[in-house]
Design an enzyme around this catalytic site. Structure first.
Site, PDB file in Angstrom:
ATOM      1  N   SER A 444       2.916  -3.052   1.100  1.00  0.00           N
ATOM      2  CA  SER A 444       4.359  -3.304   1.047  1.00  0.00           C
ATOM      3  C   SER A 444       4.725  -4.716   1.507  1.00  0.00           C
ATOM      4  O   SER A 444       5.659  -5.323   0.980  1.00  0.00           O
ATOM      5  CB  SER A 444       5.102  -2.263   1.890  1.00  0.00           C
ATOM      6  OG  SER A 444       4.699  -2.335   3.247  1.00  0.00           O
ATOM      7  N   ASP A 455       3.960  -1.049   8.379  1.00  0.00           N
ATOM      8  CA  ASP A 455       2.767  -1.731   8.870  1.00  0.00           C
ATOM      9  C   ASP A 455       2.417  -2.880   7.930  1.00  0.00           C
ATOM     10  O   ASP A 455       2.990  -3.019   6.853  1.00  0.00           O
ATOM     11  CB  ASP A 455       1.590  -0.765   8.999  1.00  0.00           C
ATOM     12  CG  ASP A 455       1.262  -0.068   7.684  1.00  0.00           C
ATOM     13  OD1 ASP A 455       1.769  -0.494   6.622  1.00  0.00           O
ATOM     14  OD2 ASP A 455       0.497   0.905   7.701  1.00  0.00           O
ATOM     15  N   ASP A 457      -0.699  -4.278   5.925  1.00  0.00           N
ATOM     16  CA  ASP A 457      -2.072  -4.100   5.464  1.00  0.00           C
ATOM     17  C   ASP A 457      -2.725  -5.478   5.400  1.00  0.00           C
ATOM     18  O   ASP A 457      -2.249  -6.362   4.680  1.00  0.00           O
ATOM     19  CB  ASP A 457      -2.092  -3.432   4.091  1.00  0.00           C
ATOM     20  CG  ASP A 457      -1.537  -2.015   4.154  1.00  0.00           C
ATOM     21  OD1 ASP A 457      -1.975  -1.252   5.020  1.00  0.00           O
ATOM     22  OD2 ASP A 457      -0.659  -1.679   3.332  1.00  0.00           O
ATOM     23  N   ASP A 509      -2.989  -2.505   9.751  1.00  0.00           N
ATOM     24  CA  ASP A 509      -4.190  -1.826   9.284  1.00  0.00           C
ATOM     25  C   ASP A 509      -5.159  -2.892   8.787  1.00  0.00           C
ATOM     26  O   ASP A 509      -4.861  -3.612   7.825  1.00  0.00           O
ATOM     27  CB  ASP A 509      -3.877  -0.849   8.149  1.00  0.00           C
ATOM     28  CG  ASP A 509      -3.096   0.361   8.635  1.00  0.00           C
ATOM     29  OD1 ASP A 509      -2.988   0.542   9.860  1.00  0.00           O
ATOM     30  OD2 ASP A 509      -2.579   1.122   7.789  1.00  0.00           O
ATOM     31  N   LYS A 570      10.478   3.779  -3.028  1.00  0.00           N
ATOM     32  CA  LYS A 570       9.667   4.047  -1.835  1.00  0.00           C
ATOM     33  C   LYS A 570      10.474   4.847  -0.811  1.00  0.00           C
ATOM     34  O   LYS A 570       9.968   5.816  -0.225  1.00  0.00           O
ATOM     35  CB  LYS A 570       9.186   2.729  -1.207  1.00  0.00           C
ATOM     36  CG  LYS A 570       7.989   2.106  -1.892  1.00  0.00           C
ATOM     37  CD  LYS A 570       7.708   0.726  -1.339  1.00  0.00           C
ATOM     38  CE  LYS A 570       7.370   0.736   0.124  1.00  0.00           C
ATOM     39  NZ  LYS A 570       6.042   1.302   0.424  1.00  0.00           N
ATOM     40  N   TYR A 579       5.171  10.918  -0.273  1.00  0.00           N
ATOM     41  CA  TYR A 579       4.562   9.589  -0.158  1.00  0.00           C
ATOM     42  C   TYR A 579       3.327   9.718   0.727  1.00  0.00           C
ATOM     43  O   TYR A 579       3.387   9.533   1.935  1.00  0.00           O
ATOM     44  CB  TYR A 579       5.577   8.622   0.456  1.00  0.00           C
ATOM     45  CG  TYR A 579       5.210   7.158   0.373  1.00  0.00           C
ATOM     46  CD1 TYR A 579       5.880   6.314  -0.502  1.00  0.00           C
ATOM     47  CD2 TYR A 579       4.227   6.611   1.180  1.00  0.00           C
ATOM     48  CE1 TYR A 579       5.572   4.957  -0.572  1.00  0.00           C
ATOM     49  CE2 TYR A 579       3.905   5.264   1.120  1.00  0.00           C
ATOM     50  CZ  TYR A 579       4.581   4.445   0.246  1.00  0.00           C
ATOM     51  OH  TYR A 579       4.263   3.110   0.175  1.00  0.00           O
TER      52      TYR A 579
END
Length: 970
Positions: A444, A455, A457, A509, A570, A579
């Site tokens: 995202s 978060d 990524d 993450d 989303k 989701y």
């Protein structure tokens, strides 16, 4: 670079037109059988097969230059052709009459192929084009899944009455002959009978593909020429042989062995459009005699020359050619060269056309509409963006600045990590500094649709001397020492190995990819497919996150419109609890691809219009037809690319959404029958709400209403994973959650169970217990209010006291209603799925029965714990119909909650007719047989106290028990 020879290849002229019949229109007299074959078609021997998006006009012209004497159009769906009647320009996508080139003098002889299952639609479509071809062909051979779902092609083979009507209707009503292309049956006898029926119906030419319907993809095998010969000998009309024609030398061999009047080629001709042309090399016979080797006697021209010639034809026509067709031909023509010259392959794959209906477009099909959005759509877009702001989906400037600062610190940490490992491997100070290291964001954040709580990524790209073990040992340790870091947890055994953490309150993450490079430069780009060389599958999967995001943004017509639309979808998916990739729903990349596809179909629409079309398109999507943003590409590497023709596992995907970056993968392989039903129903609900938003009878806030999962079902399965350590709990709960999908799939096979609906997240609890009995209660989900309110301070100094970390997952169960007139209780036996599920989670290589607990039980909706509801959301519990004679979960039954009653609980007693209606969560009419429940609390007592003192991880009971209360059907 690809070498292009300057010498002009010999161009073979097309066969001379028959003097009896003009090639610009239909025959003045409708001839049949061999009269038609000879007088109208000119007795062709070399035929190019109908190929979807590949036997288009420029390719037909090229094929005729190199010996093809008859060519078919790509298959046209008669139903779709009829539905587009009256829509300006829409039928031109199937067969373009606007420039008089398709079906014109240079495009003859020509047979137009249709697929159909409705005689009236087929006749209407054929009549519209009969003046522009020499015959109409009926497709009875397509074996693909889309033909199965559409009920046409080879999936009509059992419906001989319908086939007869389809052919006979055209035979009686058209001015031109009708032909048929079909596949064989397992036996010669039935194949011959089938061919004779087609002839009786009125087919004037039969093309026999010598493969069974099941022979496709990796199971294609060889075509059976013996059956083709049997067909030829059994009918009186011309027969074309199809199958096994890959080289020029195959042609005469096929004609000799089958006795057919002509040969038809598809795949072989795509890779060599000069397949039908004889060789001009006079030394072929000498080479054969001298080397004792077999040489193909066909014409083999430099394929770069053929590609250039094809492009010249495309450029010289007024009729527009789709970009997908052009790229498809170039990839096949230049296959061997592109495998070597990967820079050219990369450039070719990234070519895209203008964002207008000029024959070039983004996506695998032309847009549905290129119209600008209406004033009403602009109004609803404004209200949509206002609602998204009200929903707090946008982060503040300060939050954005914090994220940038965190990423800057992470980038420096990765370089430091690579530097330390490099020194450890014996590199010099200079080499260690030059080894580099770089981060790439994806998800995202990279797509520009993240919110305040999202978060980041983050992909850490490291050189070849840095191992994955270094990542989980050295980098993990460096993270823990970084200022502002909390909740560091590594999952090295995950499908994509990951480290989760928070830095300055921002969740991150981390993935790692080790490239086959000695150093990672600061200007490294991940676009080059060659970076995937010599990488293991986990590194390829890690890299693809960033590569896929970049490709998605490249393939959408308007990035800002895309971002606004995706932000809306989303939020909707999260609110509706669909989701979650791990639980069988769609993950972030899948939703991103779906929205991108709708943007491609409406390239000039704004966000409100995209969202309004999204729901109806997805609700009506013909699954398992895949969602693609571009054609799947073959690459130079030995890595697996999604291909349902080749891999049986890929054929099992229910709602395939394919990533656009090489190698193509399915982002939705986890979808089950239950989650497909749930997602489809949510698409329908969303479409209804948005329709009302457009007409002004609803607001956008209704679209984002919270899910009703914990109000929707009357009974649920509760899966509880527990340990005595917070870090261990993260890994254990993650392992259990990753297996929930397997439990859902097993439940789907249970008789009378319509649906198994997994919730998208687990609920974490920290419980402070004063005794081993309380530990067991918590591990079974039977936590009293007293335990729930107790703090850590209250158990300090108590010998048997301990802290239990638990995570509860929920699956809603929908059972078939009790049949009318049935008497007596029904049983729902889920003992096998639950037992197999616990066996599966215990197979985790790090499973330790002394430290990890797993427990499964069924509970009624009224027995759901308060923590699954928002404050004020829970409805008042209904009063029980009769007094309880025993205690239910969480009931003290006049005993101290701090000292649980050691008597046998009612939920642990066998269900009998006398007690069935009295159980907590029990409803008359249905009983659940499950894995055996423990008979007493003693069975839950952990190992001796001495063992508990030795380790802070409490040895929780690990067996499965499913409370055997009676649960009624809805």
């Amino acid at each position: 670079m690809v070498a292009v020879e300057s010498e002009t290849p010999p161009i073979l002229p097309p066969p001379p037109a028959s003097p009896q019949i003009s090639r610009t229109g239909p025959s003045p007299q409708k001839l049949q059988g061999y009269d038609f074959y000879r007088a109208v078609l000119g007795s062709p021997k070399y035929v190019v097969a109908p190929m979807v998006d590949q036997s288009e006009l420029p390719w037909r012209i090229l094929a005729r230059r190199y010996g093809a004497q008859l060519v078919y159009t790509p298959m046209i769906n008669a139903k779709m052709f009829c539905l587009n009647k009256g829509k300006k320009g829409h039928r031109d996508k199937f067969f373009d009459l606007s420039h008089s080139e398709e079906g014109g003098r240079a495009d003859r002889p020509l047979i137009i192929q249709f697929c159909a299952n409705n005689p009236e639609q087929l006749l209407e479509s054929a009549r519209a084009l009969q003046d522009h071809c020499d015959a109409i062909d009926l497709n009875l051979g397509c074996p693909q899944e889309i033909a199965r779902s559409g009920h046409y092609g080879a999936f009509l083979m059992e419906d001989w009455d319908l086939i007869y009507k389809l052919i006979n209707t055209l035979h009686r009503e058209l001015k031109v002959p009708v032909t048929a292309k079909f596949r064989v049956f397992p036996t010669i006898e039935k194949t011959v009978e089938y061919a004779r029926m087609l002839e009786r119906a009125g087919a004037q030419i039969l093309t026999c593909h010598g493969r069974l319907r099941e022979q496709r993809g990796q199971n294609s095998g060889l075509a059976d020429w013996v059956k083709i010969r049997a067909v030829k000998e059994a009918v009186s009309v011309p027969v074309f042989a199809n199958g096994n024609i890959l080289y020029h030398s195959d042609i005469e061999r096929c004609l000799a062995e089958t006795g057919a009047d002509a040969v038809m080629s598809a795949e072989g001709q795509l890779y060599n459009p000069a397949l039908f042309a004889p060789s001009v090399n006079t030394d072929v016979e000498r080479l054969v005699s001298e080397t004792k080797r077999t040489f193909d006697a066909g014409l083999h021209l430099p394929h770069a020359d053929l590609a250039l010639e094809y492009l010249e034809i495309v450029q010289g026509l007024k009729t527009l050619t789709s970009l997908s067709a052009v790229k498809g031909h170039l990839f096949k023509l230049l296959r061997s060269a592109l495998a070597r010259e990967t820079d050219l392959r990369d450039e070719l794959s990234k070519i895209r056309g203008p964002r207008s209906m000029d024959g070039m477009y983004l996506g695998v099909t032309a847009p549905i509409s290129t119209a600008e959005s209406t004033e009403r759509e602009k109004e609803v877009t404004e209200t949509l963006m206002e609602e998204l702001r009200n929903q707090k989906t946008f982060e503040t400037v300060e939050e954005a600045r914090t994220r940038e600062e965190v990423l800057g610190r992470v980038a420096a940490l990765v370089k430091k990590f690579v530097y330390q490992v490099s020194l450890k491997r014996g590199l010099s100070e200079t080499a260690a500094n030059a080894a580099g290291g770089k981060i790439f964001t994806f998800g995202s954040y990279r797509l520009g649709v993240h919110g305040p709580a999202s978060d980041i990524d983050t992909l850490c790209v490291v050189p070849k001397h840095v191992s994955r073990e270094d990542f989980f040992d050295v980098f993990d340790g460096m993270l823990r020492e970084l200022e502002g870091v909390s909740e560091v947890s590594g999952v090295p055994d995950a499908y994509v190995p990951i480290i989760k953490t928070k830095i300055s309150g921002i969740p991150l993450d981390f993935l790692m990819a080790r490239l086959a490079l000695s150093s990672i430069p600061d200007d490294l780009s991940l676009k080059d497919d060659n970076l995937l060389r010599n990488l293991d599958e986990r590194c390829v999967r890690s890299l693809n996150g960033s590569r896929v995001n970049d490709e998605i943004l490249r393939l959408v017509p308007n990035v800002q419109v895309y971002r606004d639309s995706l932000r809306c979808i989303k939020l909707w998916a999260q609110r509706r609890a669909i989701y979650s990739n791990v639980n069988g729903f769609f993950g972030g990349v899948a939703w991103a691809i779906l929205v991108a596809r709708v943007c491609q179909l409406y390239p000039n629409a704004i966000a409100g219009a995209i969202v309004s079309r999204f729901f109806i398109i997805m609700y009506q999507w013909s699954w398992p037809q895949p969602v693609l943003l571009k054609q799947i590409e073959e690459g130079p590497l030995q890595v697996r690319v999604w291909n349902p023709k080749l891999y049986p596992a890929d054929r099992s995907h229910r709602m395939p959404i394919i990533t656009p970056a090489y190698p193509a993968m399915c982002a939705t392989h986890n979808v089950t029958a239950s989650t497909q039903m749930i997602v489809t129903e949510e698409f329908k609900k969303g479409a209804d709400i948005v329709d009302r938003v457009i007409v002004g009878t609803a607001s956008w806030s209704e679209l984002f209403a919270k899910h009703d999962f914990f109000h929707k079902y009357r009974y649920y399965l509760q899966v509880i994973a527990s340990t005595g350590d917070s870090e261990l709990q993260i890994k254990w709960a993650g392992t259990v959650e990753s297996r929930i999908r397997q439990l859902v799939m097993k439940l789907e096979y249970v008789d009378s169970l319509i649906l198994a609906h997994p919730f998208i997240k687990g609920f974490e609890q920290v419980s402070h217990c004063m005794s081993r009995e309380e530990v067991c209660q918590v591990a079974q989900g039977q936590m009293s209010d007293v335990i729930a309110k107790r703090t850590k301070a209250t158990i300090e100094g108590i010998e048997d006291a301990s802290t239990v970390h638990s995570t509860a997952f929920y699956i809603g169960l929908l059972v078939e209603p009790k049949p009318m007139g049935s008497v007596g209780p029904r049983k729902l036996d889920i003992s096998y799925p639950t037992t197999e599920f616990t066996k599966l989670v215990k197979m985790w290589e790090k499973y330790d029965e002394s430290q990890m607990g797993i427990f499964v039980r069924n509970i009624k909706s009224s027995a759901l714990p308060d923590y699954v509801f928002d404050e004020g959301e829970r409805q008042p519990r209904q009063a029980l119909k009769r007094p309880k004679t025993g205690k239910g979960p969480g009931k003290s039954n006049h005993t101290s909650p701090d000292m649980p009653n050691k008597k046998r609980r009612r939920s642990e007693m066998p269900v009998t007719a006398a007690t069935k209606d009295e159980e907590e969560g029990g409803i008359p009419g249905l009983s659940i047989n499950s894995a055996p429940a423990p008979q007493s609390l003693e069975e839950f007592v952990p190992p001796p106290i001495e063992r508990i003192i030795k380790t802070p991880q409490l040895p929780l009971h690990d067996s499965v028990a499913l409370a055997a209360g009676a649960v009624a059907a809805q």
